[in-house]
Design a protein around this motif. Structure first.
Motif, PDB file in Angstrom:
ATOM      1  N   LYS A  43      19.051 -58.879 -56.641  1.00  0.00           N
ATOM      2  CA  LYS A  43      19.361 -57.466 -56.424  1.00  0.00           C
ATOM      3  C   LYS A  43      18.110 -56.659 -56.761  1.00  0.00           C
ATOM      4  O   LYS A  43      17.510 -56.873 -57.817  1.00  0.00           O
ATOM      5  CB  LYS A  43      20.512 -57.037 -57.332  1.00  0.00           C
ATOM      6  CG  LYS A  43      20.807 -55.532 -57.276  1.00  0.00           C
ATOM      7  CD  LYS A  43      21.904 -55.132 -58.256  1.00  0.00           C
ATOM      8  CE  LYS A  43      22.074 -53.614 -58.280  1.00  0.00           C
ATOM      9  NZ  LYS A  43      23.135 -53.191 -59.208  1.00  0.00           N
TER      10      LYS A  43
ATOM     11  N   ARG B 267      14.144 -45.680 -58.729  1.00  0.00           N
ATOM     12  CA  ARG B 267      15.413 -46.340 -58.449  1.00  0.00           C
ATOM     13  C   ARG B 267      15.524 -46.698 -56.967  1.00  0.00           C
ATOM     14  O   ARG B 267      15.327 -45.844 -56.100  1.00  0.00           O
ATOM     15  CB  ARG B 267      16.568 -45.410 -58.843  1.00  0.00           C
ATOM     16  CG  ARG B 267      17.938 -46.047 -58.710  1.00  0.00           C
ATOM     17  CD  ARG B 267      19.034 -45.025 -59.019  1.00  0.00           C
ATOM     18  NE  ARG B 267      20.334 -45.527 -58.576  1.00  0.00           N
ATOM     19  CZ  ARG B 267      21.132 -46.300 -59.324  1.00  0.00           C
ATOM     20  NH1 ARG B 267      20.778 -46.632 -60.529  1.00  0.00           N
ATOM     21  NH2 ARG B 267      22.286 -46.731 -58.848  1.00  0.00           N
TER      22      ARG B 267
ATOM     23  N   ARG C  10      20.436 -46.466 -52.485  1.00  0.00           N
ATOM     24  CA  ARG C  10      21.671 -47.074 -51.987  1.00  0.00           C
ATOM     25  C   ARG C  10      21.429 -47.645 -50.597  1.00  0.00           C
ATOM     26  O   ARG C  10      20.657 -47.081 -49.828  1.00  0.00           O
ATOM     27  CB  ARG C  10      22.787 -46.027 -51.918  1.00  0.00           C
ATOM     28  CG  ARG C  10      23.602 -45.968 -53.202  1.00  0.00           C
ATOM     29  CD  ARG C  10      24.970 -45.289 -52.998  1.00  0.00           C
ATOM     30  NE  ARG C  10      25.967 -45.879 -53.874  1.00  0.00           N
ATOM     31  CZ  ARG C  10      26.724 -46.921 -53.541  1.00  0.00           C
ATOM     32  NH1 ARG C  10      26.626 -47.458 -52.336  1.00  0.00           N
ATOM     33  NH2 ARG C  10      27.599 -47.419 -54.382  1.00  0.00           N
ATOM     34  N   GLY C  11      22.087 -48.737 -50.307  1.00  0.00           N
ATOM     35  CA  GLY C  11      21.871 -49.393 -49.025  1.00  0.00           C
ATOM     36  C   GLY C  11      20.848 -50.511 -49.133  1.00  0.00           C
ATOM     37  O   GLY C  11      20.767 -51.385 -48.281  1.00  0.00           O
ATOM     38  N   LYS C  12      20.059 -50.479 -50.213  1.00  0.00           N
ATOM     39  CA  LYS C  12      19.054 -51.531 -50.424  1.00  0.00           C
ATOM     40  C   LYS C  12      19.270 -52.236 -51.755  1.00  0.00           C
ATOM     41  O   LYS C  12      18.373 -52.912 -52.259  1.00  0.00           O
ATOM     42  CB  LYS C  12      17.642 -50.927 -50.396  1.00  0.00           C
ATOM     43  CG  LYS C  12      17.246 -50.408 -49.033  1.00  0.00           C
ATOM     44  CD  LYS C  12      15.822 -49.908 -49.041  1.00  0.00           C
ATOM     45  CE  LYS C  12      15.361 -49.520 -47.644  1.00  0.00           C
ATOM     46  NZ  LYS C  12      14.020 -48.900 -47.668  1.00  0.00           N
ATOM     47  N   ARG C  13      20.458 -52.046 -52.326  1.00  0.00           N
ATOM     48  CA  ARG C  13      20.707 -52.565 -53.670  1.00  0.00           C
ATOM     49  C   ARG C  13      21.653 -53.763 -53.691  1.00  0.00           C
ATOM     50  O   ARG C  13      22.090 -54.193 -54.764  1.00  0.00           O
ATOM     51  CB  ARG C  13      21.279 -51.444 -54.548  1.00  0.00           C
ATOM     52  CG  ARG C  13      20.371 -50.220 -54.627  1.00  0.00           C
ATOM     53  CD  ARG C  13      20.978 -49.127 -55.485  1.00  0.00           C
ATOM     54  NE  ARG C  13      21.241 -49.560 -56.840  1.00  0.00           N
ATOM     55  CZ  ARG C  13      20.346 -49.545 -57.831  1.00  0.00           C
ATOM     56  NH1 ARG C  13      19.135 -49.107 -57.612  1.00  0.00           N
ATOM     57  NH2 ARG C  13      20.664 -49.970 -59.031  1.00  0.00           N
ATOM     58  N   GLY C  14      21.970 -54.259 -52.513  1.00  0.00           N
ATOM     59  CA  GLY C  14      22.941 -55.348 -52.439  1.00  0.00           C
ATOM     60  C   GLY C  14      22.369 -56.687 -52.903  1.00  0.00           C
ATOM     61  O   GLY C  14      21.154 -56.872 -52.952  1.00  0.00           O
ATOM     62  N   TRP C  15      23.249 -57.618 -53.259  1.00  0.00           N
ATOM     63  CA  TRP C  15      22.849 -58.962 -53.667  1.00  0.00           C
ATOM     64  C   TRP C  15      22.565 -59.809 -52.437  1.00  0.00           C
ATOM     65  O   TRP C  15      23.346 -59.800 -51.485  1.00  0.00           O
ATOM     66  CB  TRP C  15      23.952 -59.598 -54.497  1.00  0.00           C
ATOM     67  CG  TRP C  15      24.130 -58.965 -55.845  1.00  0.00           C
ATOM     68  CD1 TRP C  15      24.965 -57.930 -56.171  1.00  0.00           C
ATOM     69  CD2 TRP C  15      23.446 -59.326 -57.052  1.00  0.00           C
ATOM     70  NE1 TRP C  15      24.841 -57.632 -57.503  1.00  0.00           N
ATOM     71  CE2 TRP C  15      23.923 -58.463 -58.075  1.00  0.00           C
ATOM     72  CE3 TRP C  15      22.484 -60.297 -57.369  1.00  0.00           C
ATOM     73  CZ2 TRP C  15      23.460 -58.563 -59.395  1.00  0.00           C
ATOM     74  CZ3 TRP C  15      22.027 -60.377 -58.681  1.00  0.00           C
ATOM     75  CH2 TRP C  15      22.517 -59.514 -59.673  1.00  0.00           C
TER      76      TRP C  15
ATOM     77  N   TYR D 206      24.160 -56.394 -68.411  1.00  0.00           N
ATOM     78  CA  TYR D 206      24.762 -56.469 -67.082  1.00  0.00           C
ATOM     79  C   TYR D 206      25.893 -57.491 -67.103  1.00  0.00           C
ATOM     80  O   TYR D 206      25.631 -58.701 -67.239  1.00  0.00           O
ATOM     81  CB  TYR D 206      23.715 -56.852 -66.033  1.00  0.00           C
ATOM     82  CG  TYR D 206      24.260 -56.763 -64.615  1.00  0.00           C
ATOM     83  CD1 TYR D 206      24.254 -55.549 -63.938  1.00  0.00           C
ATOM     84  CD2 TYR D 206      24.814 -57.879 -63.985  1.00  0.00           C
ATOM     85  CE1 TYR D 206      24.779 -55.444 -62.663  1.00  0.00           C
ATOM     86  CE2 TYR D 206      25.347 -57.784 -62.711  1.00  0.00           C
ATOM     87  CZ  TYR D 206      25.315 -56.565 -62.053  1.00  0.00           C
ATOM     88  OH  TYR D 206      25.844 -56.470 -60.783  1.00  0.00           O
TER      89      TYR D 206
ATOM     90  N   LYS E 145      28.638 -57.651 -64.765  1.00  0.00           N
ATOM     91  CA  LYS E 145      29.416 -57.870 -63.539  1.00  0.00           C
ATOM     92  C   LYS E 145      29.310 -59.290 -63.018  1.00  0.00           C
ATOM     93  O   LYS E 145      30.190 -59.770 -62.316  1.00  0.00           O
ATOM     94  CB  LYS E 145      28.943 -56.912 -62.450  1.00  0.00           C
ATOM     95  CG  LYS E 145      29.295 -55.464 -62.721  1.00  0.00           C
ATOM     96  CD  LYS E 145      28.833 -54.582 -61.582  1.00  0.00           C
ATOM     97  CE  LYS E 145      29.052 -53.122 -61.914  1.00  0.00           C
ATOM     98  NZ  LYS E 145      28.518 -52.253 -60.834  1.00  0.00           N
TER      99      LYS E 145
END
Ligand code: I3P
Length: 109
Positions: free
Chosen positions: A8, A17, A20-25, A72, A74
């Motif tokens: 990630k 930071r 969003r949209g580029k933070r996926g696993w 972390y 999750k």
């Protein structure tokens, strides 16, 4: 050292930071060679040339720091990689032993 890692992207250069949209696993086959962590989309094939995308995904680990992502929760077996240019990645290893082995190997070079 080689093995599967799920990545990630948390921060871009200078610690900005990642939007969003580029933070996926995303899953990669990772290969640590010298000071470079190569991240390939497919499993490593010895004779294969690095693709443009492999080059783009490669991370210089010179002056980088790996540490267990204790904050972390999750996913299990996740460690941070902070690079010299202040990018931050999270990597999920398949098990605790692999996680520790990646951290140790990254931090010794
Ligand atoms: C991200 C994706 C990540 C999530 C991240 C999202 O969306 O869902 O799995 O991180 O949350 O932004 P996208 O793929 O559109 O970039 P977690 O799995 O850690 O929740 P974040 O913005 O809070 O990091």
């Amino acid at each position: 050292k080689n093995g599967f890692l799920i990545r990630k992207v948390h921060a871009d250069p200078d610690g900005k930071r990642t939007p969003r949209g580029k933070r996926g696993w995303k899953s990669f086959y990772a290969m640590l060679k010298g000071m470079v962590l190569y991240l390939q989309k497919d499993e490593y094939r010895a004779e294969r040339e690095l693709t443009e995308e492999d080059v783009k995904n490669a991370v210089s680990i010179h002056h980088s720091l790996a540490m267990r992502a204790a904050d972390y929760s999750k996913r299990p077996n996740v460690f941070y990689l902070r690079t010299a240019d202040w990018r931050v990645f999270l990597f999920q290893a398949p098990n605790p032993e692999q996680m520790q082995s990646w951290i140790t190997r990254i931090n010794v070079v």
